[in-house]
Design a protein around this motif. Sequence first.
Motif, PDB file in Angstrom:
ATOM      1  N   LYS A 167      -0.881   6.212   3.700  1.00  0.00           N
ATOM      2  CA  LYS A 167      -0.868   5.774   5.092  1.00  0.00           C
ATOM      3  C   LYS A 167      -0.520   6.923   6.029  1.00  0.00           C
ATOM      4  O   LYS A 167      -1.014   7.013   7.155  1.00  0.00           O
ATOM      5  N   ARG A 201       0.840  -1.196   0.000  1.00  0.00           N
ATOM      6  CA  ARG A 201       0.000   0.000   0.000  1.00  0.00           C
ATOM      7  C   ARG A 201       0.876   1.247   0.000  1.00  0.00           C
ATOM      8  O   ARG A 201       2.028   1.211   0.436  1.00  0.00           O
ATOM      9  N   ILE A 244      -4.874  -0.978  -2.398  1.00  0.00           N
ATOM     10  CA  ILE A 244      -3.984  -1.976  -1.815  1.00  0.00           C
ATOM     11  C   ILE A 244      -3.757  -3.063  -2.870  1.00  0.00           C
ATOM     12  O   ILE A 244      -4.708  -3.533  -3.512  1.00  0.00           O
TER      13      ILE A 244
END
Length: 474
Positions: free
Chosen positions: A313, A308, A322
């Motif tokens: 994030k 990812r 993802i």
Amino acid sequence: MKCVAYIRVSTDEQAKHGYSIAAQIERLEAYCVSQEWSLIDTFIDDGYSAKDLNRPQFKEMMNRIKNENIDVLLVYRLDRLTRSVLDLYEILKILDEHNCMFKSATEVYDTTNAMGRLFITLVAAIAQWERENTAERVKLGMEKKTKLGKWKGGMAPYGYKIVNKELEINEDEEPLIKYIFHLSRTLGFYSIAKKITEQGFTTRKGGDWHVDTVRDIANNPIYAGYLTFNDPKDSKKPPRQQTLYDGQHSRIVHREEFWSLQDILDKRRTFGGKRETSNYYFSSVLRCARCGSSMSGHKGSQGVKTYRCSGKKAGKKCTSHIIKEDNLVSTVLSSLEVITKQIIGDTTLNNISQQKITELENELKLIQKLMKKQKVMFENDVISINELIAKTENLRLQEKQLTEEIYNYQKANNTDTEEIKVILENIHSLWNDANDQERKQIISTIFNQLVIDTEDEYKRGTGASRKIIIVSAK
């Protein structure tokens, strides 16, 4: 009067000046008899320097003076007690507080008045100056030896032994050094230390290998034929940030292999060692096409390996998905023919690179020839050691720059190209037979960077695999 005697001697001093323990004891005992003092104990520090007060018998003696009403502290000479002015002040202060006099059997000191204190302080200052001046001369001599390519002295690093004051390869230890360099390309230092210990390798002292010891070996340029002379604060810096000198000792690893490993280790320092040594095949090369951030490996539901966007994030606005590792592997392996053209490049450009490499190699040979000529001139007393150092320092810098430039061209040209071609031609059989670390090494050999995207915009919770698009490959 109750008296304690203090004796200190080093091997070097005993050989040069005759300050043997027996001679000092005899002189101090005779002095106590002449003064009608009662010698209640003698404290002996054998083999300790006077540069500080970290000596076991000295500490024991000072405790006795503090607790047992000792009247006199007797030494053979002042420098047996200390060669530091600050330490002398500290000692005299303690003696004053406990009403204990100081006496030298061979020098006239009276610490009960100001003139006597001044005199003893001046003597201690001269002793300290002499010690520090000697240390500076030794350091200068070691530096000159290093710049001439000779071993400066001390314990030989693992993999070498000292023969006639020079480094020679230790054939019993050499294989492990090469093994550590090989493992360091794909494994972290902790994993290597654990692995070689489990395989039965031990340190010189018979103990287990430690992560710091393995790290020091992988970063030590001595194995590639270099020598260093750094300030302590610089000794732990990466090799490229240190000043390196060409050593006369034999190399355990080729310089190309050493600098190639440093490229890998530099990348780990920049991006984090775990990412570079994890079992996620693409973690060190994968980038998100939508925001440009790197993509890191994560364990998904039911232990499935995924990637990812690290920017997403961290809170960056990014609509990337993802990516399942199995899906990415299938996409990459099925697209190798197209990817190959991007990586291998144009043949004409490779030919130009090879011409440049030849030019640089010829220039490097000329620099090395000049360095040898300077050494011959020094050996024949044509130039002095200072002239040799001054003239070769600039040549060494040019040699280092040329070596790195040649390596970079080679990395981008024939050697890596041929290796990549072999891998690409046999990729399916190699991939099926490889373990996780070997697969990661295959990917890092083929790619420096792999930029990917997905066909669809982000949709939450569908669970379906998205079609992966390879945007670019380097």
